[in-house]
Design an enzyme around this catalytic site. Structure first.
Site, PDB file in Angstrom:
ATOM      1  N   ARG A  39      42.544  11.387  60.244  1.00 44.95           N
ATOM      2  CA  ARG A  39      41.239  10.728  60.262  1.00 44.95           C
ATOM      3  C   ARG A  39      41.402   9.317  60.825  1.00 44.95           C
ATOM      4  NH1 ARG A  39      40.069  15.206  59.533  1.00 44.95           N
ATOM      5  NH2 ARG A  39      38.797  16.172  57.897  1.00 44.95           N
ATOM      6  N   ASP A  45      39.391  23.098  55.409  1.00 45.25           N
ATOM      7  CA  ASP A  45      39.865  23.281  54.031  1.00 45.25           C
ATOM      8  C   ASP A  45      39.732  24.744  53.603  1.00 45.25           C
ATOM      9  OD1 ASP A  45      40.152  20.469  53.922  1.00 45.25           O
ATOM     10  OD2 ASP A  45      38.061  20.262  53.346  1.00 45.25           O
ATOM     11  N   ASP A  60      30.420  21.241  50.808  1.00 40.42           N
ATOM     12  CA  ASP A  60      31.850  21.241  51.149  1.00 40.42           C
ATOM     13  C   ASP A  60      32.559  22.519  50.713  1.00 40.42           C
ATOM     14  OD1 ASP A  60      33.434  18.105  51.389  1.00 40.42           O
ATOM     15  OD2 ASP A  60      31.284  18.381  51.522  1.00 40.42           O
TER      16      ASP A  60
END
Length: 341
Positions: free
Chosen positions: A170, A282, A318
């Site tokens: 990131r 993820d 998420d």
């Protein structure tokens, strides 16, 4: 008894406008929770594993709401350290068509950001665990959190626990130089490395030939070389690379490759129309860990992981809220999306 997996990282409050509203025009924001390693823990709990998530959260109501968001899906939160003043926040503006999604972080000074190494007893936390997972987002927070990650890896290695890491670079959190230095040390302990098209280049300067992520062109042969270079450099048992071909913010082609030290396995490619892409990587990690713990061979493991992450792109929030049976059905070839009655 189900196999135990421990993940470590930061769970954040996600604030996002409804639908495709821009942040500058939104007069209300929806609140959910998520974060790299927490997302993996939820996936694993949904597949029937004993999944524990470790972090540090404040004692107040927002911290408790984050804990409750995990408990709801059966994640073990008993090893979460309570302390600090605030929970990390990220603001998400969903992209559409040729307008990309945007993330604004507000996490400096969060409970995990201000954590201390002595707050985590890794021998106790990892007791009975078969697998430990973290991502490159966590050590990016600061040097102390990186040291906590290193302590966790050293303890896991000593206890015979398998370790996986999603490189997850990131650029809003740290420089490529710092990432290469810190992740280079952590990766010496990692058994299974997960990366996307850009991570290996950003973190370790290992580039795939004839690939341009901006135009969406992916060269399979180039990624074989990336995976073998990573394995040679760090001694990884397995390297998995997700391959995203971005046609627009809404439409991507999605596949992946797994290198098991001997052979290269490419999954089928899915043409996805995206509802929410946050957590896509993820969900791939969660699927891969589940498949490897189930003893799937390399081909079946990569197909399971890609199918799991393909389904995640159809789910708001998420977390990847799918069952093992749903993933196996898609991995088995049923991609029709027909109503099940």
């Amino acid at each position: 008894m189900s196999k135990r997996v421990v993940t470590f990282g930061e769970i954040m409050l996600r604030l996002a406008p409804e639908g495709y509203y821009r942040l500058v025009q939104a007069d209300k924001l929806g609140a959910t929770y998520g974060g790299g390693e927490a997302n993996v823990a939820v996936s694993l709990a949904n597949y029937g594993f004993d999944a524990a998530f470790v972090t540090r959260l404040p004692q107040h109501e927002l911290g408790q709401a984050a804990v409750n968001s995990l408990r709801k899906y059966g994640v073990d939160t008993s090893q979460i350290v309570r302390g600090g003043e605030r929970i990390g926040i990220y603001y998400l503006e969903k992209g559409a068509s040729q307008r990309p999604s945007k993330v604004i972080y507000d996490r400096t000074g969060s409970a995990l950001y201000s954590a201390l190494k002595e707050e985590f007893d890794w021998e106790k936390i990892l007791e009975g665990a078969e697998w430990f997972h973290f991502t490159g987002i966590t050590p990016a927070l600061n040097d102390e959190v990186a040291a906590i990650c290193l302590e966790a890896c050293k303890t896991a290695k000593k206890m015979g626990v398998k370790i996986s890491c999603d490189l997850n670079y990131r650029n809003k959190l740290w420089s490529k130089e710092k990432a290469g230095q810190v992740m280079g040390e952590l990766c010496r302990y990692v058994d299974v490395c997960i990366a996307n098209e850009e991570d290996a280049a950003d973190v370790f300067g290992i580039h795939a030939a004839d690939t341009d992520v901006i135009t969406g062109s992916v060269n399979r042969e180039g990624y074989k070389e990336v995976a073998s270079q990573l394995a040679r450099q760090f001694g990884f048992e397995k390297v998995a690379i997700t391959l995203r071909e971005s046609i627009s913010a809404n439409d991507n082609n999605w596949s992946a490759m797994l290198f098991d030290g001997t052979d290269y396995y490419f999954s089928r490619k899915y043409a996805m129309h995206i509802v929410d892409r946050v957590g896509g990587g993820d969900s791939f990690g969660g699927g891969l860990i589940a498949a490897l713990l189930e003893g799937y061979d390399s081909e079946k493991a990569i197909e399971f992981a890609v199918a799991a992450s393909c389904l995640k792109h159809s789910i708001e929030g998420d977390f990847n809220l799918v069952s093992k049976e749903e993933v196996l059905k898609l991995a088995g070839g049923d991609a029709s999306g027909r109503v099940q009655r």
